[in-house]
Design a protein around this motif. Structure first.
Motif, short mmCIF file in Angstrom:
data_model
loop_
_atom_site.label_atom_id
_atom_site.label_comp_id
_atom_site.label_asym_id
_atom_site.label_seq_id
_atom_site.Cartn_x
_atom_site.Cartn_y
_atom_site.Cartn_z
N ALA A 70 0.83 -1.21 0.00
CA ALA A 70 0.00 0.00 0.00
C ALA A 70 0.86 1.26 0.00
N TYR A 71 1.92 1.23 0.78
CA TYR A 71 2.85 2.38 0.84
C TYR A 71 3.49 2.63 -0.53
N GLU A 72 4.03 1.58 -1.14
CA GLU A 72 4.67 1.72 -2.45
C GLU A 72 3.65 2.11 -3.52
N LEU A 73 2.45 1.56 -3.42
CA LEU A 73 1.42 1.85 -4.41
C LEU A 73 0.97 3.30 -4.32
N ALA A 74 0.90 3.84 -3.11
CA ALA A 74 0.53 5.25 -2.94
C ALA A 74 1.51 6.16 -3.67
N HIS A 75 2.80 5.84 -3.57
CA HIS A 75 3.81 6.64 -4.27
C HIS A 75 3.74 6.43 -5.79
N ALA A 76 3.48 5.19 -6.21
CA ALA A 76 3.40 4.92 -7.64
C ALA A 76 2.22 5.65 -8.28
N VAL A 77 1.08 5.68 -7.60
CA VAL A 77 -0.10 6.39 -8.11
C VAL A 77 0.18 7.88 -8.17
N LYS A 78 0.89 8.38 -7.18
CA LYS A 78 1.25 9.80 -7.17
C LYS A 78 2.13 10.14 -8.37
N ARG A 79 3.11 9.27 -8.65
CA ARG A 79 4.02 9.52 -9.77
C ARG A 79 3.32 9.42 -11.11
N SER A 80 2.52 8.38 -11.29
CA SER A 80 1.97 8.09 -12.62
C SER A 80 0.65 8.78 -12.91
N MET A 81 -0.13 9.09 -11.86
CA MET A 81 -1.47 9.64 -12.07
C MET A 81 -1.68 10.99 -11.38
N ALA A 82 -0.67 11.45 -10.67
CA ALA A 82 -0.77 12.72 -9.93
C ALA A 82 -1.96 12.73 -8.97
N ARG A 83 -2.22 11.55 -8.36
CA ARG A 83 -3.28 11.41 -7.37
C ARG A 83 -2.69 10.90 -6.07
N GLU A 84 -3.29 11.28 -4.95
CA GLU A 84 -2.84 10.79 -3.65
C GLU A 84 -4.03 10.32 -2.83
N PRO A 85 -3.81 9.29 -2.00
CA PRO A 85 -4.90 8.83 -1.14
C PRO A 85 -5.20 9.88 -0.06
N VAL A 86 -6.42 9.86 0.45
CA VAL A 86 -6.76 10.75 1.56
C VAL A 86 -6.34 10.13 2.89
N HIS A 87 -6.06 8.83 2.88
CA HIS A 87 -5.63 8.15 4.10
C HIS A 87 -4.89 6.88 3.73
N LEU A 88 -3.87 6.56 4.54
CA LEU A 88 -3.12 5.32 4.38
C LEU A 88 -3.21 4.54 5.69
N PHE A 89 -3.81 3.35 5.63
CA PHE A 89 -3.92 2.48 6.80
C PHE A 89 -2.89 1.36 6.65
N VAL A 90 -1.92 1.31 7.56
CA VAL A 90 -0.89 0.28 7.53
C VAL A 90 -1.03 -0.58 8.78
N SER A 91 -1.12 -1.88 8.59
CA SER A 91 -1.50 -2.77 9.68
C SER A 91 -0.54 -3.96 9.79
N GLY A 92 -0.09 -4.24 10.99
CA GLY A 92 0.66 -5.46 11.24
C GLY A 92 2.02 -5.54 10.61
N THR A 93 2.71 -4.39 10.46
CA THR A 93 4.07 -4.46 9.93
C THR A 93 4.88 -3.26 10.38
N TYR A 94 6.18 -3.39 10.24
CA TYR A 94 7.14 -2.36 10.63
C TYR A 94 7.29 -1.31 9.52
N PRO A 95 7.88 -0.14 9.82
CA PRO A 95 8.08 0.89 8.79
C PRO A 95 9.00 0.39 7.68
N PRO A 96 8.87 0.95 6.48
CA PRO A 96 9.63 0.46 5.32
C PRO A 96 11.14 0.45 5.49
N HIS A 97 11.68 1.40 6.27
CA HIS A 97 13.14 1.49 6.41
C HIS A 97 13.71 0.51 7.42
N ALA A 98 12.86 -0.15 8.20
CA ALA A 98 13.32 -1.02 9.30
C ALA A 98 14.10 -2.22 8.78
#
Length: 243
Positions: A83-111
């Motif tokens: 979901a995190y990577e997809l939010a950035h991909a949609v922003k790059r390719s479609m100039a759209r951003e989600p109004v909310h990102l729900f991340v569940s049961g995992t650590y931050p991407p840089h961990a």
């Protein structure tokens, strides 16, 4: 116009896990489970060779659904990273951003990942998955189901465990909600509040009773949280709550 909620499954899972949410979601929210290749109705399609290939495919799937209405992403475990990577991909390719990102049961991407599962033997991998819970016992009791499930799970785990995080040039301009089980060994030892580094707006952390698959045990509470988050603006920058 309804807000579309795109939901991404955990490793080895199908998007059908989210269909039970529909009866609990507010009428203003349209449930849109996203099926990945190699499972569910896409069972005959080849599995992804990389995370980049998955994100590219999902962007194509989303293209016909992004019609100008607001949208949000929910992902659990592997699905949160996707979901995190997809939010950035949609922003790059479609100039759209989600109004909310729900991340569940995992650590931050840089961990730094501390537990590698995809290289385990079938027997050891099965033990680890049974320990985490969330998979129906019938899968482990019927050999034909296990033969279908384990290869998909292993390939999903490989995508996640070989994923290399790269800093993005900008943040996602939306609120982030971080959901976690109090007894989840998969996130134990990680600072989940560090998800706040990836959004420019509010970031809230919510704890639920249970382990890694608390979303199945507390469906009503999880969906109630989503209903509130998508209908009520959040003003505080970072808080932690227990549910």
């Amino acid at each position: 116009m309804k807000c579309k909620l795109f939901c991404l499954p955990y490793a080895g899972g199908s998007a059908t896990i989210y269909t039970r949410w529909k009866r609990h979601l507010h009428d203003d929210i349209e449930l849109q489970p996203i099926e990945l290749a190699g499972r569910g109705r896409r069972l005959s399609e080849p599995h992804y060779g990389s995370m980049d290939e998955m994100i590219e495919d999902l962007c194509r799937c989303l293209d016909k659904h992004l019609d100008g209405s607001d949208f949000a992403f929910f992902g659990h475990s592997m699905g949160a990273l996707v979901a995190y990577e997809l939010a950035h991909a949609v922003k790059r390719s479609m100039a759209r951003e989600p109004v909310h990102l729900f991340v569940s049961g995992t650590y931050p991407p840089h961990a730094q990942k501390t537990n590698v599962l995809h290289t385990l033997s079938d027997a050891r991998l099965q033990q680890e998955i049974m320990r985490l819970g969330g998979t129906e016992e019938e899968v482990f009791e019927r050999e034909e189901l296990l033969r279908l499930f384990l290869p998909v799970l292993r390939r999903d785990l490989q995508l996640v465990e070989t994923y290399r995080f790269e800093d993005k040039p900008d943040l996602i301009h939306c609120d982030i909600s971080v959901l976690n089980g109090k007894e989840d060994t998969a996130t134990e030892g990680f600072d989940l509040s560090e998800w706040s580094r990836y959004g420019s707006r509010a970031c809230h952390t919510y704890e639920f009773a249970g382990g890694h698959f608390f979303i199945n045990e507390h469906t009503v509470q999880v969906v109630s949280l989503i209903n509130a988050a998508l209908r009520i603006p959040v003003l505080q920058m970072s808080t932690k709550k227990e549910l």
